[in-house]
Design a protein around this motif. Structure first.
Motif, PDB file in Angstrom:
ATOM      1  N   ASP A 114      39.871 -21.256 -58.288  1.00  0.00           N
ATOM      2  CA  ASP A 114      38.643 -22.045 -58.170  1.00  0.00           C
ATOM      3  C   ASP A 114      38.820 -23.249 -57.258  1.00  0.00           C
ATOM      4  O   ASP A 114      38.085 -24.231 -57.380  1.00  0.00           O
ATOM      5  N   ASP A 115      39.748 -23.220 -56.342  1.00  0.00           N
ATOM      6  CA  ASP A 115      40.127 -24.478 -55.686  1.00  0.00           C
ATOM      7  C   ASP A 115      40.166 -24.417 -54.166  1.00  0.00           C
ATOM      8  O   ASP A 115      40.934 -25.133 -53.526  1.00  0.00           O
ATOM      9  N   SER A 116      39.321 -23.595 -53.565  1.00  0.00           N
ATOM     10  CA  SER A 116      39.329 -23.527 -52.104  1.00  0.00           C
ATOM     11  C   SER A 116      37.928 -23.721 -51.531  1.00  0.00           C
ATOM     12  O   SER A 116      36.918 -23.433 -52.172  1.00  0.00           O
ATOM     13  N   MET A 117      37.884 -24.213 -50.301  1.00  0.00           N
ATOM     14  CA  MET A 117      36.638 -24.464 -49.585  1.00  0.00           C
ATOM     15  C   MET A 117      36.955 -24.567 -48.092  1.00  0.00           C
ATOM     16  O   MET A 117      38.101 -24.357 -47.672  1.00  0.00           O
ATOM     17  N   PHE A 118      35.959 -24.905 -47.294  1.00  0.00           N
ATOM     18  CA  PHE A 118      36.141 -25.141 -45.869  1.00  0.00           C
ATOM     19  C   PHE A 118      35.448 -26.444 -45.481  1.00  0.00           C
ATOM     20  O   PHE A 118      34.469 -26.856 -46.110  1.00  0.00           O
ATOM     21  N   TYR A 119      35.944 -27.091 -44.449  1.00  0.00           N
ATOM     22  CA  TYR A 119      35.154 -28.140 -43.802  1.00  0.00           C
ATOM     23  C   TYR A 119      35.177 -27.908 -42.298  1.00  0.00           C
ATOM     24  O   TYR A 119      36.070 -27.231 -41.760  1.00  0.00           O
ATOM     25  N   GLY A 120      34.170 -28.450 -41.611  1.00  0.00           N
ATOM     26  CA  GLY A 120      34.011 -28.174 -40.203  1.00  0.00           C
ATOM     27  C   GLY A 120      35.166 -28.684 -39.365  1.00  0.00           C
ATOM     28  O   GLY A 120      35.676 -29.787 -39.578  1.00  0.00           O
ATOM     29  N   ASN A 121      35.561 -27.877 -38.402  1.00  0.00           N
ATOM     30  CA  ASN A 121      36.626 -28.261 -37.474  1.00  0.00           C
ATOM     31  C   ASN A 121      36.023 -29.177 -36.400  1.00  0.00           C
ATOM     32  O   ASN A 121      35.825 -28.803 -35.253  1.00  0.00           O
ATOM     33  N   GLY A 122      35.697 -30.399 -36.835  1.00  0.00           N
ATOM     34  CA  GLY A 122      35.022 -31.353 -35.978  1.00  0.00           C
ATOM     35  C   GLY A 122      33.558 -31.463 -36.345  1.00  0.00           C
ATOM     36  O   GLY A 122      33.041 -30.717 -37.186  1.00  0.00           O
ATOM     37  N   PHE A 123      32.883 -32.413 -35.734  1.00  0.00           N
ATOM     38  CA  PHE A 123      31.456 -32.589 -35.980  1.00  0.00           C
ATOM     39  C   PHE A 123      30.667 -31.457 -35.326  1.00  0.00           C
ATOM     40  O   PHE A 123      31.152 -30.748 -34.448  1.00  0.00           O
ATOM     41  N   GLY A 124      29.413 -31.309 -35.761  1.00  0.00           N
ATOM     42  CA  GLY A 124      28.521 -30.328 -35.159  1.00  0.00           C
ATOM     43  C   GLY A 124      28.324 -29.107 -36.035  1.00  0.00           C
ATOM     44  O   GLY A 124      28.987 -28.915 -37.066  1.00  0.00           O
ATOM     45  N   VAL A 125      27.376 -28.271 -35.622  1.00  0.00           N
ATOM     46  CA  VAL A 125      27.040 -27.049 -36.358  1.00  0.00           C
ATOM     47  C   VAL A 125      28.040 -25.948 -35.999  1.00  0.00           C
ATOM     48  O   VAL A 125      28.317 -25.712 -34.814  1.00  0.00           O
ATOM     49  N   LYS A 126      28.561 -25.285 -37.009  1.00  0.00           N
ATOM     50  CA  LYS A 126      29.588 -24.258 -36.811  1.00  0.00           C
ATOM     51  C   LYS A 126      29.037 -22.865 -37.134  1.00  0.00           C
ATOM     52  O   LYS A 126      28.144 -22.713 -37.969  1.00  0.00           O
ATOM     53  N   ASP A 127      29.588 -21.867 -36.469  1.00  0.00           N
ATOM     54  CA  ASP A 127      29.273 -20.476 -36.777  1.00  0.00           C
ATOM     55  C   ASP A 127      29.954 -20.117 -38.097  1.00  0.00           C
ATOM     56  O   ASP A 127      31.186 -20.183 -38.195  1.00  0.00           O
ATOM     57  N   PRO A 128      29.198 -19.730 -39.136  1.00  0.00           N
ATOM     58  CA  PRO A 128      29.820 -19.466 -40.447  1.00  0.00           C
ATOM     59  C   PRO A 128      30.734 -18.246 -40.469  1.00  0.00           C
ATOM     60  O   PRO A 128      31.439 -18.027 -41.451  1.00  0.00           O
TER      61      PRO A 128
END
Length: 550
Positions: A114-128
């Motif tokens: 239950d302990d994983s996620m993602f954050y964006g590699n820099g600012f801006g909108v990312k392709d999921p």
């Protein structure tokens, strides 16, 4: 820190100069080299997790103390996979500068599920669906801080089921978040992976400042760090360093420019170990590469992927093949194969002038596949073969070449293959190096766990192959991941040597692309190899740098 033998003069020169002159080795993984700001006040941009534009798979809790978001669908892999699992925020920063990302999270009852996620590699909108756009965060179950006075870093020991703060930029290093004066409002995204992870708030804090749990809870400024100190203990001596390297397996030629790029300590990475493949029958196509590496000061060693089929059983398809099947252990085979490998070592020395530093019994004896050259060996077979190989090397006047076992595919699974040999007082003295690879079940994301300190029975301990196999990605984000892995292997597993898989490849299995253009992970490896030379020793340091890895 590292030192050369007991020569204090050399040690002082090595320890306190600059990276570029090759006189110091200090690696900081907090996004910048221990940054110091001129202002006495830090800035913090805090925002609630529920305040953004949430994809349809996110749910907001009914609780108001605190309100939080959680994902309603489970996921895996290296991306959020769809826009429904992405949350988007518009963040206003009070001042320009560089920032680190903090998060307030709660890990569910599944703990490490239950302990994983993602954050964006820099600012801006990312392709999921594109992995290069996201920083993978995993292993939050036993990390983080809860006490109001705790300075929040990428470490901590807070468990599951509690609200806790963690510095994600330090825990799972990604980009440096830089805010320009011309654009102080930025778009930032997070992505879901496993369900069961609750998210309450995020904050961007000025790089180099200390933020406590209390600061982050209140959205208050942090404090500039105290004066940094690094105490070097010359007498606290750890392991000897044998070197750093990669493999040229199946490659037949280089030119001097490529050889300099990898092995020169003046213009290149200064790699100090070359791992080569022994072709079935005891030959090689890499003799010219071996000589180029030797001429640039590298140690050369070799490993077979398989013997010829006359030494093997049939494979999983029921045929005799170089790909798959297992070694047939009997007196005749042990003697004949030992003679063949010893003959290979002699040929390298007498024909090409290459004295092999070490000789592996078998590449990945616990991974038998029909997709490429492989051969299974049991722990008992390795034990029984080692005396034959040692005697054959000695009889051929190449007894200085060290026998290396077992080269298991996984770092922690190796003891089962070498304990039988190393607990026998007759065979243990014949072995020179204990070695394993570092592959895991998900080799696109790579190992996220801290490597174990294996029992090497007083022998040199080597990591001899690792990479990921995802699409070629030469960025510094990827380089920082490998810097952390190298540091962990040196300081936790306490290896004497570390190897990447290939020198060059079309994907991430090489430290360079297929044209030998270096990825950032190649330069990271060079920061170790060029300045931490064979027969240096790691020595103890005490710092107040927080999570800076020294």
């Amino acid at each position: 820190m590292f030192r050369k033998g007991s020569n204090v003069a050399k040690l002082l020169k090595f320890s306190f100069g600059s990276f570029l002159r090759g006189l110091v080795w200090v690696l900081v993984l907090a996004g910048a080299i221990v940054a110091r700001a001129d202002s006495t006040n830090a800035t913090l941009a805090k925002f609630e997790a529920e305040s953004g534009t949430l994809g349809t798979d996110w749910a907001v809790s009914n609780s108001t103390s605190p309100a939080y978001i959680t994902i309603t669908t489970g996921g895996a892999g290296s991306t959020p996979s769809s826009a429904a699992r992405v949350a988007t925020y518009s963040v206003s920063f009070p001042t320009p500068g560089t920032y680190e990302l903090y998060a307030r999270v709660r890990v569910g009852p599944g703990t490490f599920d239950d302990d994983s996620m993602f954050y964006g590699n820099g600012f801006g909108v990312k392709d999921p669906t594109l992995a290069s756009g996201w920083i993978f965060v995993n292993g939050l179950a036993d990390k983080g801080f809860t006490a109001a006075t705790n300075v929040v870093t990428g470490g901590g020991t807070a468990g599951s089921g509690v609200w806790k703060w963690i510095n994600l930029s330090q825990f799972a290093p990604g980009p440096i978040f830089t805010v320009a004066a011309s654009n102080q409002t930025q778009t930032f995204q997070i992505g879901a992976r496993e369900n069961g992870l609750d998210l309450d708030a995020f904050a961007f804090g000025t790089t180099g400042y200390n933020f406590t749990v209390g600061n982050l809870d209140a959205g208050a400024d942090g404090a500039p760090p105290t004066n940094s100190t690094c105490t070097v203990n010359w007498t606290n001596v750890f392991q000897r360093i044998d070197g750093f390297g990669a493999s040229s397996a199946w490659r037949s030629t280089w030119n001097s420019t490529v050889a300099d790029r990898y092995f020169s300590t003046n213009t290149g990475l200064g790699l100090s170990l070359l791992r080569t493949r022994i072709a079935p029958g005891g030959t090689t196509v890499e003799s010219s590469i071996m000589r180029l590496a030797r001429d640039r000061g590298a140690r050369v060693w070799s490993a077979p992927w398989t013997p010829t089929t006359n030494f093997k059983t049939t494979n999983a398809n029921g045929v005799f093949s170089l790909s798959g099947g297992s070694f047939v252990g009997n007196t005749a085979n042990y003697q004949a194969y030992a003679n063949q490998l010893a003959g290979y070592v002699v040929n390298m020395k007498n024909t090409y002038g290459v004295s092999l530093y070490a000789l592996s019994v078998q590449n990945e004896p616990d991974f038998v596949t029909t997709n490429y050259e492989s051969c299974g060996w049991s722990a008992q077979q390795i034990h029984d073969f080692v005396p034959y190989l040692s005697a054959a090397l000695t009889a051929s006047n190449v007894g200085a070449t060290k026998i290396l076992i077992p080269e298991s595919e996984s770092w922690g699974s190796g003891p089962g293959l070498y304990n039988t040999t190393m607990t026998d007082t007759n065979t243990a003295p014949l072995v020179g190096v204990i070695a394993n690879h570092n592959y895991v079940s998900d080799n696109n994301n790579g190992d996220q766990s801290v490597p174990a300190a294996l029992n090497s029975y007083g022998k040199a301990l080597w990591e001899t192959e690792v990479s990921t196999f995802n699409a070629y990605e030469p960025s510094m984000t990827n380089g920082i991941y490998w810097a952390r892995r190298l540091h962990q292997f040196l300081t936790v597993a306490q290896v004497n040597a570390w190897h990447y898989w290939w020198f060059n490849a079309g994907d991430n299995s090489g430290i360079a692309d297929s044209s030998d253009n270096l990825a950032k992970r190649g330069y990271v490896l060079g920061q170790f190899s060029r300045f931490v030379r064979p027969d240096f020793y790691r020595i103890g340091v005490i710092t107040n740098f927080g999570t800076a890895l020294v």
